[in-house]
Scaffold this motif. Structure first.
Motif, short mmCIF file in Angstrom:
data_model
loop_
_atom_site.label_atom_id
_atom_site.label_comp_id
_atom_site.label_asym_id
_atom_site.label_seq_id
_atom_site.Cartn_x
_atom_site.Cartn_y
_atom_site.Cartn_z
N TYR A 172 60.46 -66.97 19.53
CA TYR A 172 60.06 -66.05 18.46
C TYR A 172 58.80 -66.56 17.77
N PHE A 173 58.78 -67.84 17.40
CA PHE A 173 57.58 -68.40 16.78
C PHE A 173 56.39 -68.33 17.73
N GLY A 174 56.62 -68.66 19.02
CA GLY A 174 55.54 -68.63 19.99
C GLY A 174 55.00 -67.23 20.21
N ASP A 175 55.92 -66.26 20.35
CA ASP A 175 55.50 -64.87 20.53
C ASP A 175 54.64 -64.40 19.36
N PHE A 176 55.08 -64.76 18.16
CA PHE A 176 54.35 -64.28 16.98
C PHE A 176 52.92 -64.79 16.98
N ARG A 177 52.73 -66.07 17.30
CA ARG A 177 51.37 -66.61 17.31
C ARG A 177 50.55 -66.02 18.45
N ALA A 178 51.16 -65.89 19.64
CA ALA A 178 50.43 -65.32 20.77
C ALA A 178 50.00 -63.88 20.47
N LEU A 179 50.86 -63.13 19.83
CA LEU A 179 50.53 -61.75 19.48
C LEU A 179 49.50 -61.69 18.35
N SER A 199 46.22 -72.46 19.79
CA SER A 199 47.03 -71.46 20.49
C SER A 199 48.46 -71.55 20.01
N ALA A 200 49.32 -70.78 20.65
CA ALA A 200 50.73 -70.77 20.30
C ALA A 200 51.40 -72.10 20.54
N ILE A 201 50.82 -72.95 21.40
CA ILE A 201 51.48 -74.21 21.75
C ILE A 201 50.68 -75.44 21.37
N GLN A 202 49.49 -75.25 20.75
CA GLN A 202 48.67 -76.40 20.38
C GLN A 202 47.85 -76.06 19.15
N ILE A 203 48.05 -76.85 18.09
CA ILE A 203 47.37 -76.61 16.82
C ILE A 203 46.37 -77.73 16.58
N PRO A 204 45.08 -77.45 16.50
CA PRO A 204 44.09 -78.49 16.23
C PRO A 204 44.33 -79.15 14.87
N LEU A 243 57.63 -58.73 28.23
CA LEU A 243 56.90 -57.49 27.99
C LEU A 243 57.01 -57.15 26.51
N TYR A 244 55.90 -56.82 25.91
CA TYR A 244 55.85 -56.52 24.48
C TYR A 244 55.69 -55.02 24.28
N PHE A 245 56.43 -54.50 23.30
CA PHE A 245 56.41 -53.07 23.03
C PHE A 245 56.25 -52.83 21.53
N GLY A 246 55.60 -51.74 21.17
CA GLY A 246 55.48 -51.35 19.77
C GLY A 246 54.06 -51.21 19.29
N SER A 247 53.07 -51.45 20.17
CA SER A 247 51.66 -51.33 19.77
C SER A 247 51.16 -49.92 20.08
N HIS A 248 49.92 -49.67 19.74
CA HIS A 248 49.32 -48.38 20.08
C HIS A 248 49.03 -48.28 21.58
N ASP A 249 48.90 -49.41 22.26
CA ASP A 249 48.64 -49.41 23.70
C ASP A 249 49.34 -50.63 24.30
N ASP A 250 50.60 -50.46 24.67
CA ASP A 250 51.39 -51.58 25.16
C ASP A 250 50.87 -52.13 26.48
N LEU A 251 50.34 -51.28 27.33
CA LEU A 251 49.81 -51.74 28.59
C LEU A 251 48.65 -52.70 28.36
N LEU A 252 47.72 -52.32 27.51
CA LEU A 252 46.58 -53.17 27.20
C LEU A 252 47.03 -54.46 26.51
N VAL A 291 47.55 -60.39 26.14
CA VAL A 291 48.24 -61.49 25.48
C VAL A 291 48.24 -62.73 26.37
N GLU A 292 47.98 -63.89 25.78
CA GLU A 292 47.94 -65.13 26.55
C GLU A 292 49.35 -65.52 26.98
N ARG A 293 49.46 -66.04 28.19
CA ARG A 293 50.76 -66.43 28.75
C ARG A 293 50.88 -67.95 28.82
N PHE A 294 52.10 -68.43 28.58
CA PHE A 294 52.37 -69.86 28.55
C PHE A 294 53.61 -70.16 29.37
N ALA A 295 53.63 -71.34 29.99
CA ALA A 295 54.78 -71.78 30.78
C ALA A 295 55.41 -73.00 30.11
#
Length: 378
Positions: free
Chosen positions: A175-182, A194-199, A277-286, A291-295
């Motif tokens: 949840y925290f990671g998704d929020f920062r990535a979004l 980024s969502a996984i590294q804060i300078p 997959l993220y939903f709820g924006s004006h253009d979910d496909l875009l 959105v940046e992806r992390f493993a």
């Protein structure tokens, strides 16, 4: 203009919240009152043991505090409840003995917290034998409470977990990671890292440099702010649009101050959104393309698994949670109930509070929940 003014007021409120919280809404309990002694465990955790000199009812209340930034000193912490609930004062003024610990470290300290609370109870019992021992905690301390009841049921009579990530620790981190990535997708270039590294410079300059930038970005693009909270599934009060800005600032603050410590403590990055997959924006496909992806690392996921609850609770457990909690979402409550075997002898009583805010609980709600716990645990 009206929308802009609403967001401007929200940003001012969020700035005040951050100045107080910085970033974990922790309040220091203060000096030991009469009848209390402060000591240090072999782990380095500080402990406070309090026995009323007159009128002890024979029971012990043990407090597990919430998340405290690694930048803060070890101390005995409470929580900035709206009406100033103080667990130490509440216990001692009602005839209970009271005990608490700083934990051996700040930051991500769930498993150390469970062990330090166990040692805290042992230290108290070396002095006196309580008839009942009840554990209660908030936020991170809510998870410490739940795990303690599951893993050491012989030590306790029951517990109260308030607004804790008890349903899924991994999903809380996601949840925290998704929020920062979004956020970085809707507001590109506002925050370095980024969502996984804060300078380090972002952590050092959060209040003076980067928080104002976030506030300005929200005010300049309220549509993106609304899309952010929708796609992140973050709580806000639909009757009060100003809470959108408060949610954004509050969740980002945890990302800023907690991410690097979590990666260090877990042995790698625990956040993974490769198949999300993220939903709820004006253009979910875009959005999903941008959105940046992390493993997540395998080592970190093994560490995360050690923090997960099982639902195997044989003692009374009362949970208290605001339904519009932007930090620890309310969905933890039903997720935990799905783990619980209802045929077991334990009793889990979820108490929802229909209100916005992270553990924005009144004194009456907390004391009423404790009263219920005492009735169940005798």
């Amino acid at each position: 203009m009206q929308t802009f003014l609403r967001f401007a007021r929200a940003i001012a409120a969020a700035a005040l919240l951050c100045a107080v919280a910085a970033p974990a809404e922790a309040q220091v309990l203060g000096p030991a009152p009469e009848g209390c002694t402060d000591e240090v465990l072999p782990s380095g955790a500080r402990i406070r043991l309090c026995i009323p000199r007159r009128g002890w009812n024979g029971d012990l209340l043990v407090w597990a505090h919430g998340y405290v930034s690694p930048l803060q000193p070890l101390d005995f912490y409470s929580f900035s409840f709206p009406e100033g609930f103080n667990p130490q004062e509440a216990a001692l003024s009602r005839g209970f003995a009271f005990a608490t610990t700083s934990y051996r470290r700040n930051g991500l300290a769930i498993l150390p917290g469970v062990e330090d609370v166990r040692q805290l109870v042992a230290a108290f019992r070396a002095r006196a034998a309580p008839a009942h021992t009840y554990l209660f905690g908030v936020s991170e301390g809510g998870l410490v409470t739940t795990l303690s009841l599951e893993r050491y049921p012989e030590l306790y009579s029951g517990g109260l977990a308030m607004c804790g990530p008890i349903g899924s620790f991994r999903e809380q981190l996601n949840y925290f990671g998704d929020f920062r990535a979004l956020f970085d997708t809707f507001f590109p270039g506002v925050l370095p890292g980024s969502a996984i590294q804060i300078p380090p410079e972002v952590i050092a300059g959060w209040f003076t440099v980067y928080l104002p930038k976030v506030q300005a970005a929200i005010a300049a693009n309220p549509s993106a702010a609304r899309q952010l909270v929708r796609t992140a599934k973050a709580a806000f009060d639909p009757d009060d649009p100003e809470t959108i800005a408060t949610t954004i600032v509050s969740v980002l603050q945890f990302n800023i101050f907690a991410t690097n410590d979590a990666v260090e403590q877990l042995g790698g990055n625990p956040y993974d959104n490769r198949g999300r997959l993220y939903f709820g924006s004006h253009d979910d496909l875009l959005l999903n393309l941008r959105v940046e992806r992390f493993a997540a690392s395998a080592r970190a996921l093994r560490s995360v698994a050690e923090h997960e609850t099982t639902g195997d609770v044989s003692l009374p457990l009362v949970t208290l949670h605001t339904t519009l909690d932007p930090i620890v979402p309310y969905w933890h409550e039903p997720l935990y109930l799905l783990k619980v075997d209802t045929s077991d002898r334990g009793v889990v009583v979820p108490l929802p509070v229909h209100r916005y805010g992270h553990c924005a609980l009144t004194n009456e709600e907390i004391l009423g929940s404790l009263k219920l716990l005492l009735a169940l645990g005798r």
